[in-house]
Design a protein around this motif. Structure first.
Motif, PDB file in Angstrom:
ATOM      1  N   VAL B 265      15.763  -5.500  18.659  1.00 10.01           N
ATOM      2  CA  VAL B 265      14.532  -5.957  18.005  1.00 10.01           C
ATOM      3  C   VAL B 265      13.847  -6.941  18.944  1.00 10.01           C
ATOM      4  O   VAL B 265      14.398  -7.985  19.278  1.00 10.01           O
ATOM      5  N   VAL B 266      12.677  -6.549  19.415  1.00  9.19           N
ATOM      6  CA  VAL B 266      11.910  -7.388  20.334  1.00  9.19           C
ATOM      7  C   VAL B 266      10.602  -7.735  19.636  1.00  9.19           C
ATOM      8  O   VAL B 266       9.815  -6.833  19.324  1.00  9.19           O
ATOM      9  N   PRO B 267      10.355  -9.017  19.365  1.00  6.96           N
ATOM     10  CA  PRO B 267       9.131  -9.375  18.635  1.00  6.96           C
ATOM     11  C   PRO B 267       7.872  -8.862  19.307  1.00  6.96           C
ATOM     12  O   PRO B 267       6.918  -8.472  18.620  1.00  6.96           O
ATOM     13  N   LEU B 268       7.868  -8.834  20.635  1.00  6.00           N
ATOM     14  CA  LEU B 268       6.695  -8.377  21.377  1.00  6.00           C
ATOM     15  C   LEU B 268       6.238  -6.991  20.888  1.00  6.00           C
ATOM     16  O   LEU B 268       5.047  -6.720  20.795  1.00  6.00           O
ATOM     17  N   ILE B 269       7.204  -6.108  20.571  1.00  2.00           N
ATOM     18  CA  ILE B 269       6.887  -4.751  20.111  1.00  2.00           C
ATOM     19  C   ILE B 269       6.819  -4.693  18.578  1.00  2.00           C
ATOM     20  O   ILE B 269       5.946  -4.048  18.009  1.00  2.00           O
ATOM     21  N   ALA B 270       7.762  -5.369  17.923  1.00  2.71           N
ATOM     22  CA  ALA B 270       7.886  -5.211  16.467  1.00  2.71           C
ATOM     23  C   ALA B 270       6.683  -5.776  15.701  1.00  2.71           C
ATOM     24  O   ALA B 270       6.189  -5.143  14.764  1.00  2.71           O
ATOM     25  N   VAL B 271       6.196  -6.953  16.112  1.00  2.88           N
ATOM     26  CA  VAL B 271       5.166  -7.616  15.300  1.00  2.88           C
ATOM     27  C   VAL B 271       3.822  -6.863  15.298  1.00  2.88           C
ATOM     28  O   VAL B 271       3.251  -6.646  14.222  1.00  2.88           O
ATOM     29  N   PRO B 272       3.295  -6.424  16.476  1.00  2.00           N
ATOM     30  CA  PRO B 272       2.033  -5.658  16.386  1.00  2.00           C
ATOM     31  C   PRO B 272       2.186  -4.372  15.589  1.00  2.00           C
ATOM     32  O   PRO B 272       1.239  -3.932  14.922  1.00  2.00           O
ATOM     33  N   ALA B 273       3.377  -3.763  15.656  1.00  2.00           N
ATOM     34  CA  ALA B 273       3.615  -2.539  14.886  1.00  2.00           C
ATOM     35  C   ALA B 273       3.542  -2.837  13.391  1.00  2.00           C
ATOM     36  O   ALA B 273       2.863  -2.113  12.633  1.00  2.00           O
ATOM     37  N   ILE B 274       4.202  -3.913  12.977  1.00  4.18           N
ATOM     38  CA  ILE B 274       4.184  -4.285  11.552  1.00  4.18           C
ATOM     39  C   ILE B 274       2.749  -4.599  11.120  1.00  4.18           C
ATOM     40  O   ILE B 274       2.263  -4.094  10.110  1.00  4.18           O
ATOM     41  N   GLY B 275       2.056  -5.428  11.926  1.00  3.95           N
ATOM     42  CA  GLY B 275       0.687  -5.827  11.590  1.00  3.95           C
ATOM     43  C   GLY B 275      -0.240  -4.624  11.504  1.00  3.95           C
ATOM     44  O   GLY B 275      -1.019  -4.500  10.551  1.00  3.95           O
ATOM     45  N   GLY B 276      -0.147  -3.720  12.486  1.00  6.24           N
ATOM     46  CA  GLY B 276      -1.019  -2.545  12.518  1.00  6.24           C
ATOM     47  C   GLY B 276      -0.794  -1.652  11.320  1.00  6.24           C
ATOM     48  O   GLY B 276      -1.747  -1.246  10.638  1.00  6.24           O
ATOM     49  N   ILE B 277       0.462  -1.351  11.026  1.00  3.47           N
ATOM     50  CA  ILE B 277       0.767  -0.450   9.899  1.00  3.47           C
ATOM     51  C   ILE B 277       0.316  -1.071   8.578  1.00  3.47           C
ATOM     52  O   ILE B 277      -0.279  -0.394   7.733  1.00  3.47           O
ATOM     53  N   MET B 278       0.558  -2.364   8.422  1.00  7.86           N
ATOM     54  CA  MET B 278       0.229  -2.985   7.140  1.00  7.86           C
ATOM     55  C   MET B 278      -1.286  -3.036   6.916  1.00  7.86           C
ATOM     56  O   MET B 278      -1.762  -2.761   5.816  1.00  7.86           O
ATOM     57  N   LEU B 279      -2.016  -3.371   7.978  1.00  3.21           N
ATOM     58  CA  LEU B 279      -3.468  -3.408   7.872  1.00  3.21           C
ATOM     59  C   LEU B 279      -4.014  -1.988   7.630  1.00  3.21           C
ATOM     60  O   LEU B 279      -4.874  -1.774   6.771  1.00  3.21           O
ATOM     61  N   GLY B 280      -3.485  -1.017   8.377  1.00  2.00           N
ATOM     62  CA  GLY B 280      -3.905   0.380   8.219  1.00  2.00           C
ATOM     63  C   GLY B 280      -3.626   0.889   6.817  1.00  2.00           C
ATOM     64  O   GLY B 280      -4.440   1.612   6.234  1.00  2.00           O
ATOM     65  N   SER B 281      -2.475   0.492   6.250  1.00  2.00           N
ATOM     66  CA  SER B 281      -2.118   0.943   4.897  1.00  2.00           C
ATOM     67  C   SER B 281      -3.136   0.436   3.879  1.00  2.00           C
ATOM     68  O   SER B 281      -3.474   1.135   2.927  1.00  2.00           O
ATOM     69  N   LYS B 282      -3.593  -0.806   4.090  1.00  3.49           N
ATOM     70  CA  LYS B 282      -4.578  -1.368   3.144  1.00  3.49           C
ATOM     71  C   LYS B 282      -5.897  -0.582   3.226  1.00  3.49           C
ATOM     72  O   LYS B 282      -6.500  -0.260   2.202  1.00  3.49           O
ATOM     73  N   ILE B 283      -6.328  -0.247   4.450  1.00  4.30           N
ATOM     74  CA  ILE B 283      -7.557   0.546   4.618  1.00  4.30           C
ATOM     75  C   ILE B 283      -7.329   1.944   4.032  1.00  4.30           C
ATOM     76  O   ILE B 283      -8.188   2.486   3.343  1.00  4.30           O
ATOM     77  N   GLY B 284      -6.161   2.520   4.310  1.00  4.37           N
ATOM     78  CA  GLY B 284      -5.825   3.851   3.792  1.00  4.37           C
ATOM     79  C   GLY B 284      -5.909   3.895   2.280  1.00  4.37           C
ATOM     80  O   GLY B 284      -6.436   4.850   1.698  1.00  4.37           O
ATOM     81  N   ALA B 285      -5.434   2.825   1.623  1.00  2.00           N
ATOM     82  CA  ALA B 285      -5.466   2.770   0.157  1.00  2.00           C
ATOM     83  C   ALA B 285      -6.913   2.792  -0.334  1.00  2.00           C
ATOM     84  O   ALA B 285      -7.220   3.377  -1.373  1.00  2.00           O
ATOM     85  N   LYS B 286      -7.814   2.129   0.416  1.00  2.00           N
ATOM     86  CA  LYS B 286      -9.238   2.109   0.013  1.00  2.00           C
ATOM     87  C   LYS B 286      -9.902   3.466   0.246  1.00  2.00           C
ATOM     88  O   LYS B 286     -10.823   3.836  -0.461  1.00  2.00           O
ATOM     89  N   LEU B 287      -9.435   4.198   1.271  1.00  2.00           N
ATOM     90  CA  LEU B 287     -10.029   5.508   1.588  1.00  2.00           C
ATOM     91  C   LEU B 287      -9.497   6.624   0.697  1.00  2.00           C
ATOM     92  O   LEU B 287     -10.029   7.719   0.686  1.00  2.00           O
ATOM     93  N   LEU B 288      -8.437   6.301  -0.030  1.00  2.00           N
ATOM     94  CA  LEU B 288      -7.692   7.324  -0.783  1.00  2.00           C
ATOM     95  C   LEU B 288      -8.587   8.196  -1.664  1.00  2.00           C
ATOM     96  O   LEU B 288      -8.397   9.404  -1.753  1.00  2.00           O
ATOM     97  N   THR B 289      -9.586   7.581  -2.312  1.00  2.00           N
ATOM     98  CA  THR B 289     -10.434   8.353  -3.232  1.00  2.00           C
ATOM     99  C   THR B 289     -11.539   9.098  -2.486  1.00  2.00           C
ATOM    100  O   THR B 289     -12.200   9.957  -3.047  1.00  2.00           O
ATOM    101  N   LYS B 290     -11.767   8.738  -1.214  1.00  2.00           N
ATOM    102  CA  LYS B 290     -12.911   9.322  -0.500  1.00  2.00           C
ATOM    103  C   LYS B 290     -12.528  10.487   0.402  1.00  2.00           C
ATOM    104  O   LYS B 290     -13.383  11.172   0.930  1.00  2.00           O
ATOM    105  N   VAL B 291     -11.242  10.671   0.628  1.00  2.00           N
ATOM    106  CA  VAL B 291     -10.796  11.679   1.589  1.00  2.00           C
ATOM    107  C   VAL B 291      -9.977  12.741   0.863  1.00  2.00           C
ATOM    108  O   VAL B 291      -9.296  12.445  -0.119  1.00  2.00           O
ATOM    109  N   ASN B 292     -10.078  13.958   1.359  1.00  2.00           N
ATOM    110  CA  ASN B 292      -9.279  15.043   0.790  1.00  2.00           C
ATOM    111  C   ASN B 292      -7.826  14.866   1.242  1.00  2.00           C
ATOM    112  O   ASN B 292      -7.460  15.194   2.360  1.00  2.00           O
ATOM    113  N   THR B 293      -7.014  14.320   0.332  1.00  2.00           N
ATOM    114  CA  THR B 293      -5.641  13.953   0.724  1.00  2.00           C
ATOM    115  C   THR B 293      -4.790  15.174   1.081  1.00  2.00           C
ATOM    116  O   THR B 293      -3.862  15.073   1.860  1.00  2.00           O
TER     117      THR B 293
END
Lengths: 141, 318
Positions: B265-293
């Motif tokens: 576990v290297v913070p240099l790699i782990a933290v941006p991955a966690i941040g990116g996925i979590m932020l993307g998930s929040k945007i994904g949740a907002k797009l959920l009704t607008k996109v053909n899932t």
């Protein structure tokens, strides 16, 4: 009282306790993670292993990188003097905090199960805490 | 613009995103000039990882899978990090996602402690064993097995038919002893839905296997937890998805410690991955009704197949 309110009444007390603790520890965890990373990558504190050295060897196996750079692993990050004032150690600790979050939630759940005299789930929750603590102790790596 | 047109446009955008994602990936670009990857500043990789994880986060929510499932296969195919560090980061991605989503689901009675704890107990022990086994194996073997596992997940996503609310069946003796049953409030019908479970011993056994696989590959195991809860044990889909997160947060934490102590576990790699996925998930949740899932799900299946093939080829040294 409508169905939704009736259902809320039926949710176990232990679930609500777990949810409250989880909310608190996860919010603190995310803030700690972000703060730790900023301190690390902006090198606001000195580092125990330079970032360039990590980046130059991240294609190696973890064990090989450890051997080559003496990167800290587990609780050994705290072994050097002034460890808490090193940027990478702060970032590592933020990750450890996240990995310990469930232990905190489960500890509160165990106490609540015990107070409710639900000894079966007290045992299961305590066993779960023990499994996580053994993993976090590094005894089995 | 009509809702149907919006959905079509959304699907087109998602398809083109997937195309760019698969075929204009950093490693492929750098493959044209092999030395370029080595010369690239570390912070460029970190930004790319964050952006990549962010897109993965959006896709994972739209496709109804956890970010942890997509992270390891796809990032290992496209980034220069050793698989050990990607698996370590993958477990933390899955863990963080489950932690941040857990509290409201628990409050609503969707994530159920009595259902999740026995499964997590067996799963966490086996996830530690899986992590130890995975880190002890040569990287090419893990890569090969990962390829097989990803192909299996893709096939499971194509084949699986989830049951929203399975019929209430007679609970088995073990689930009765473990007091596993519940009621949740179904917003769509505005009513309380009671549930109970069956086939608990087989479920426990499968959670042990899933924990091992999750620990070995550093993947979240929602792809397997949910079908076992829902299709095998008869847990309503919403309760299955929410409780899967609870199990994941416990199993992920147990296996993560093995990776931490092995220096994977290297913070240099782990933290941006966690941040990116979590932020993307929040945007994904907002797009959920607008996109053909459904289209997005198909794109994710294609992404998994491509990542699985790359993993298989890498494992075979091709």
């Amino acid at each position: 009282m409508n169905d939704k309110e009736k259902n809320t009444d039926k949710i176990d007390q232990v679930q609500l306790v777990y949810a409250r603790v989880l909310e608190m520890v996860s919010h603190v965890g995310m803030a700690f993670l972000a703060l730790g990373y900023v301190v690390y990558v902006l090198q606001l504190l000195p580092l125990s292993v330079p970032i360039d050295a990590i980046a130059g060897n991240w294609h190696l196996k973890a064990s090989e990188m450890q051997q080559k750079l003496h990167t800290p692993a587990g609780w050994s990050i705290l072994s050097s003097s002034g460890a808490l004032f090193k940027g990478d150690v702060v970032s590592y600790l933020s990750i450890y905090y996240l990995a310990m979050a469930t232990v905190v939630c489960l500890a509160f759940a165990s106490v609540t199960f015990y107070r409710e005299k639900n000894y079966l789930y007290t045992t299961i929750a305590v066993l779960q805490v023990l499994v996580l603590l053994v993993a976090a102790s590094g005894l089995i790596h | 613009m009509s809702p149907a047109t919006k959905k079509i446009l959304g699907s087109c955008a998602a398809a083109s995103g997937a195309f760019a994602f698969l075929f204009i990936s950093p490693n492929i670009l750098y493959a044209i000039q092999p030395h370029a990857a080595e010369q690239t500043a570390w912070w460029v990789w970190m930004i790319l990882l964050f952006v990549f994880s962010f897109i993965l986060g959006i896709f994972s929510v739209l496709a109804g899978v956890g970010g942890g499932v997509l992270f390891v296969p796809i990032v290992s195919g496209f980034f220069p990090f050793h698989l050990d560090f990607i698996r370590g980061a993958g477990l933390l991605v899955a863990l963080s996602g489950a932690l941040s989503a857990g509290s409201p689901l628990m409050r609503k009675g969707l994530a159920d402690l009595k259902l999740g704890l026995p499964m997590a107990l067996v799963g966490s022990v086996s996830s530690i064993a899986g992590a130890l086994a995975g880190l002890a194996m040569p990287a090419n073997v893990v890569q090969l097995l990962l390829g097989v596992a990803i192909m299996f997940i893709a096939a499971l996503m194509i084949k699986s038919r989830a049951y929203g609310t399975p019929d209430l069946k007679e609970p088995d003796a073990l689930s009765t002893m473990l007091q596993i049953s519940g009621i949740y409030y179904e917003e769509s019908t505005k009513s309380n839905v009671p549930w109970q479970i069956q086939r608990t011993p087989l479920g426990l056994f499968l959670f042990m296997i899933i924990g091992f696989i999750g620990g070995m590959f550093g993947m979240g195991a929602g792809w397997a937890n949910v079908p076992v809860f829902n299709m095998l044990m008869g847990v309503p889909l919403k309760v299955a998805v929410a409780t899967s997160g609870l199990v994941l947060s416990i199993n992920g934490a147990a296996a993560a410690w093995v990776y931490i102590f092995k220096g994977a576990v290297v913070p240099l790699i782990a933290v941006p991955a966690i941040g990116g996925i979590m932020l993307g998930s929040k945007i994904g949740a907002k797009l959920l009704t607008k996109v053909n899932t459904r289209s997005v799900r198909m794109i994710v299946i294609i992404m998994l197949v491509v990542a699985g093939l790359r993993s298989l080829l890498k494992g075979l040294g091709i």
